[in-house]
Design an enzyme around this catalytic site. Structure first.
Site, PDB file in Angstrom:
ATOM      1  N   CYS A   2      10.332 -11.512  -8.460  1.00  0.00           N
ATOM      2  CA  CYS A   2       9.659 -12.747  -8.045  1.00  0.00           C
ATOM      3  C   CYS A   2      10.637 -13.551  -7.197  1.00  0.00           C
ATOM      4  CB  CYS A   2       9.287 -13.557  -9.277  1.00  0.00           C
ATOM      5  SG  CYS A   2       8.296 -12.622 -10.422  1.00  0.00           S
ATOM      6  N   ARG A  27      10.233  -9.670  -0.532  1.00  0.00           N
ATOM      7  CA  ARG A  27      10.531  -9.123  -1.865  1.00  0.00           C
ATOM      8  C   ARG A  27       9.288  -8.546  -2.530  1.00  0.00           C
ATOM      9  NH1 ARG A  27      15.184 -11.969  -4.304  1.00  0.00           N
ATOM     10  NH2 ARG A  27      14.173 -11.844  -6.304  1.00  0.00           N
ATOM     11  N   TRP A  76       5.584 -11.360  -8.759  1.00  0.00           N
ATOM     12  CA  TRP A  76       5.298  -9.921  -8.768  1.00  0.00           C
ATOM     13  C   TRP A  76       4.976  -9.618 -10.225  1.00  0.00           C
ATOM     14  CZ3 TRP A  76       6.928  -5.112 -10.496  1.00  0.00           C
ATOM     15  CH2 TRP A  76       6.588  -4.005  -9.696  1.00  0.00           C
ATOM     16  N   ASN A 102      11.834 -15.710 -12.971  1.00  0.00           N
ATOM     17  CA  ASN A 102      11.900 -14.318 -12.530  1.00  0.00           C
ATOM     18  C   ASN A 102      12.603 -13.556 -13.641  1.00  0.00           C
ATOM     19  OD1 ASN A 102      12.008 -11.906 -11.155  1.00  0.00           O
ATOM     20  ND2 ASN A 102      13.829 -12.452  -9.983  1.00  0.00           N
ATOM     21  N   GLY A 103      11.951 -12.507 -14.159  1.00  0.00           N
ATOM     22  CA  GLY A 103      12.582 -11.707 -15.221  1.00  0.00           C
ATOM     23  C   GLY A 103      11.540 -11.344 -16.271  1.00  0.00           C
ATOM     24  N   GLU A 485      16.373  11.873   1.277  1.00  0.00           N
ATOM     25  CA  GLU A 485      16.219  10.500   1.803  1.00  0.00           C
ATOM     26  C   GLU A 485      15.082  10.446   2.817  1.00  0.00           C
ATOM     27  OE1 GLU A 485      16.939   7.688   1.001  1.00  0.00           O
ATOM     28  OE2 GLU A 485      16.700   6.481   2.794  1.00  0.00           O
ATOM     29  N   LYS A 489      11.876   7.942   2.429  1.00  0.00           N
ATOM     30  CA  LYS A 489      11.495   7.008   3.497  1.00  0.00           C
ATOM     31  C   LYS A 489      10.018   7.180   3.834  1.00  0.00           C
ATOM     32  CE  LYS A 489      13.906   4.442   3.653  1.00  0.00           C
ATOM     33  NZ  LYS A 489      14.830   4.739   2.608  1.00  0.00           N
ATOM     34  N   GLU A 492       7.482   6.242   0.852  1.00  0.00           N
ATOM     35  CA  GLU A 492       7.416   4.855   0.357  1.00  0.00           C
ATOM     36  C   GLU A 492       6.779   3.907   1.368  1.00  0.00           C
ATOM     37  OE1 GLU A 492      11.021   2.651  -0.364  1.00  0.00           O
ATOM     38  OE2 GLU A 492      12.128   3.815   1.094  1.00  0.00           O
ATOM     39  N   HIS A 508      12.342  29.642  -4.549  1.00  0.00           N
ATOM     40  CA  HIS A 508      12.180  29.395  -6.002  1.00  0.00           C
ATOM     41  C   HIS A 508      10.974  28.513  -6.277  1.00  0.00           C
ATOM     42  CE1 HIS A 508      16.101  31.265  -6.590  1.00  0.00           C
ATOM     43  NE2 HIS A 508      16.470  30.606  -5.514  1.00  0.00           N
ATOM     44  N   LYS A 607      11.732  -5.251  -2.793  1.00  0.00           N
ATOM     45  CA  LYS A 607      13.030  -4.950  -2.181  1.00  0.00           C
ATOM     46  C   LYS A 607      14.117  -4.756  -3.235  1.00  0.00           C
ATOM     47  CE  LYS A 607      16.064  -4.282   0.991  1.00  0.00           C
ATOM     48  NZ  LYS A 607      16.054  -2.929   1.608  1.00  0.00           N
TER      49      LYS A 607
HETATM   50  C1  AGP Z   1      14.827   2.523  -0.682  1.00  0.00           C
HETATM   51  O1  AGP Z   1      14.189   2.615   0.576  1.00  0.00           O
HETATM   52  C2  AGP Z   1      13.978   1.884  -1.740  1.00  0.00           C
HETATM   53  N1  AGP Z   1      13.512   0.618  -1.330  1.00  0.00           N
HETATM   54  C3  AGP Z   1      14.604   1.895  -3.104  1.00  0.00           C
HETATM   55  O2  AGP Z   1      14.650   3.242  -3.501  1.00  0.00           O
HETATM   56  C4  AGP Z   1      16.035   1.305  -3.235  1.00  0.00           C
HETATM   57  O3  AGP Z   1      16.954   2.131  -2.559  1.00  0.00           O
HETATM   58  C5  AGP Z   1      16.413   1.275  -4.719  1.00  0.00           C
HETATM   59  O4  AGP Z   1      15.506   0.425  -5.375  1.00  0.00           O
HETATM   60  C6  AGP Z   1      17.853   0.806  -4.969  1.00  0.00           C
HETATM   61  O5  AGP Z   1      17.990  -0.517  -4.522  1.00  0.00           O
HETATM   62  P1  AGP Z   1      19.495  -1.123  -4.456  1.00  0.00           P
HETATM   63  O6  AGP Z   1      20.240  -0.320  -3.422  1.00  0.00           O
HETATM   64  O7  AGP Z   1      19.309  -2.552  -4.070  1.00  0.00           O
HETATM   65  O8  AGP Z   1      20.110  -0.971  -5.805  1.00  0.00           O
END
Ligand code: AGP
Length: 612
Positions: A2, A27, A76, A102-103, A485, A489, A492, A508, A607
């Site tokens: 949040c 966020r 959120w 937030n939490g 990676e 990308k 997501e 495999h 984020k």
């Molecule tokens: C990456 O594109 C994602 N948004 C997510 O996997 C991110 O890398 C992960 O949540 C870790 O975040 P951080 O690097 O802030 O710890």
């Protein structure tokens, strides 16, 4: 996840709060709200609703708020649906106190039961509302901050909160445990926020709260204390990011802006970390003693998501350069598996935000096992940084796009530099030599620029394949993590199922997936295992898989297997993930844009994952 913004000063709070909320939109959130307290009206005014901030602005336009103390929040949802009742801020029974949070309060159900028994009336399903009723319970003939203190000591879980009261309209209280919170110093005004970008228009001198700390803000003072009551002294950190840096600056999306910032980010990292003589690496903020680093016998890397993929690359880098065994763990696994660490284990925690709950918990677990923790992090003063023994900042600037790009290659850059630094410390002649590594690394920003100059061809390469229903990404050796990676990308931000795999694993299982309906992205750059990669590509080709290949410039034969080839500049294989990352990022970006996805704020994602 949040977003929190607080203001106290001589101006009207409403526009400042809304501006701060807009800067926190990245966020991810599903509802938002705002409240102010005006001393003349002696009342708290509050507006909140599910939806985006523009919906809140429409509501406020019809019915504005007045007052120069206020709180705002975007939520959120974790407890209770995203609706108006559950949106923050929340009020106590008499509407005298307002809170944003937030939490997650883990013992909220038991506390709520007790408060209801004492006659408190709840309106929401949130855990947050428990806090404001607890404050109300204690807020008798004591200052607001003391009532807040008493209430917070009853909580289990995580919180970053902002609290105001109409009984003391000259105060704004902030406190945190497990979720980030910063205060900022203005001129006859002070600010509170869950993240730095919310404040950048108004203040540059920021005070990061530590866990179990409280800040009492008036328009001209910020007083820090521990929840136990002991006063704390901490000078502000000057944030060098400009407000505009945290904006798109004309790019269609933060993600594309940040992809294109990578050469500059890498140049900055190298210039700040490599001595003028270009032969030695140094880290001024590292803090872990050189003697301790020299005694490191093995390394464990902990991280989540993209940072985890950087960590997997780090294994290849550190083992190749330093000949030190490296183990890489997902933070969410490490924190619960009672890992075996030796006294010479260095734990490296990689996190862009420095607030990822699993990585924070994993770092705590590592320290509980007496290991030194080195944070590789992008946010000054973030929780991970303050809970680690040492830090190497990635200095990638604010990364706003939820999909991590420049922070990823910045993490890789720091891992290369760390490997060189560790070898330097040992004084041993590295294999390959230190200066050769530094020379290769220093070539990379220009090679990145070259790839970005040709991004038009990557865009058409991507858009041509944007209708495929699923993707397989294959890589070998140090580009196996690149394949993982690339898959993350794409999935997501475009929501297309995508899997990254070690190409050697094809037989495999994954080879069963190959047919003309599946796109297969192969990283086939110059490598000691290039011929092995070509065999995999031939196997895919013979099964009519739709090949998309990333190859090295000058490769004349690769087009016999597919016309869909993106050539990237040649570089020492060890450094190739830094360059291969760019076409993979652009592939994901352009496919997602073609599919009309919300690239900067993908559905269900935030984020920074500050709850587990
Ligand atoms: C990456 O594109 C994602 N948004 C997510 O996997 C991110 O890398 C992960 O949540 C870790 O975040 P951080 O690097 O802030 O710890």
């Amino acid at each position: 996840m949040c977003g929190i913004v607080g203001y106290i000063g001589e101006k009207e709070a409403q526009p400042i709060l809304l501006s701060g909320l807009r800067r926190l939109e990245y966020r991810g959130y599903d509802s938002s709200g705002i409240c102010t307290v005006s001393s003349d009206k002696n009342a708290i005014s509050l507006r909140k609703l599910p939806g985006k901030i523009k919906d809140l602005e429409r509501l406020i336009h019809k019915n504005p708020l007045s007052g120069n103390v206020g709180l705002a929040h975007n939520r959120w949802a974790t407890h209770g649906a995203p609706n108006q009742t559950n949106a923050h801020p929340h009020l106590d029974c008499k509407g005298e106190i307002a809170i944003v949070h937030n939490g997650i309060i883990e013992n909220y159900a038991k506390l709520k039961q007790g408060l209801i028994k004492e006659g408190h009336r709840f309106s929401s399903q949130t855990d947050t509302e428990v806090i404001v009723h607890l404050i109300e319970k204690y807020y008798r003939n004591i200052p607001l901050e003391e009532a807040v203190r008493k209430a917070l000591l009853k909580l289990e879980g995580s919180f970053a909160i902002g609290v105001i009261s109409k009984r003391e309209p000259d105060k704004l209280i902030g406190a945190r445990l497990g979720s980030p919170l910063v205060a900022a110093v203005g001129n006859n005004e002070n600010f509170l926020a869950s993240d730095v970008p919310a404040l950048l228009d108004f203040a540059k001198d920021v005070i990061f709260l530590n866990d179990k700390e409280m800040a009492v803000l008036t328009r001209d003072t910020i007083k820090l204390s521990e929840l136990s009551g002991r006063a704390v002294k901490r000078s502000p950190t000057r944030i060098t990011w400009s407000a505009s840096e945290a904006q798109k600056q004309g790019w269609p999306h933060f993600m594309l802006k940040e992809i294109n910032e990578q050469p500059k980010v890498l140049e900055n990292i190298l210039s700040q970390r490599i001595k003028k003589d270009k032969r030695r690496v140094f880290f001024e903020e590292l803090k872990i003693k050189e003697k301790e680093l020299c005694s490191v016998k093995n390394i464990t890397i902990i991280a989540c998501g993209t940072a985890y993929h950087a960590g997997l690359c780090g294994k290849y880098i550190l083992e190749r350069v330093c000949r030190i065994p490296v183990n890489v763990d997902l933070s969410s696994e490490f924190r619960y598996r009672d890992a075996i660490l030796s006294k010479n284990t260095l734990v490296v925690a990689i996190s862009q935000s420095g607030e990822t709950a699993d990585t924070l918990a994993a770092a705590k677990e590592a320290r509980r096992k007496k290991a030194s923790v080195l944070a590789i992090c992008n946010v000054l003063g973030s929780t991970l940084v303050r809970e680690s023994d040492g830090v190497i900042y990635t200095h990638a600037g604010p990364e706003i796009g939820v999909a991590s790009t420049k922070a990823y290659t910045a993490q890789l850059a720091v891992l290369y530099l760390l490997a060189i630094y560790l070898v330097q410390l040992k004084g041993a002649q590295a294999n390959p030599t230190i200066s050769r590594l530094i020379t290769a690394l220093r070539l990379c920003p220009a090679l990145m620029k070259k790839v970005l100059k040709a991004q038009g061809s990557i865009k058409s390469w991507a858009r041509k394949h944007s209708n495929f229903g699923s993707f397989l990404f294959l890589g070998r050796n140090i580009n196996y993590p690149s394949a993982l990676e690339g898959a993350l990308k794409l999935k997501e931000i475009s929501y297309i199922p995508a899997e990254g795999y070690a190409a050697g694993e094809m037989k495999h299982g994954p080879i069963a997936l190959i047919d003309e309906y599946r796109a297969v992205v192969c990283i086939a750059t110059e490598s000691v295992l290039y011929e092995k990669m070509i065999s995999n590509i031939q196997e895919i080709h013979s099964r009519r898989g739709k090949l998309m290949i990333i190859a090295s410039e000058g490769n004349k034969k690769i087009k016999d297997l597919s016309q869909e080839v993106i050539f990237i500049p040649k570089i020492n294989e060890l450094f190739s993930p830094l360059i291969a990352a760019l076409p993979l990022q652009l592939l994901a970006y352009h496919v997602a844009v073609k599919r009309g996805c919300n690239v900067d704020q993908p559905r269900n994602l935030a984020k920074s994952v500050t709850v587990e």
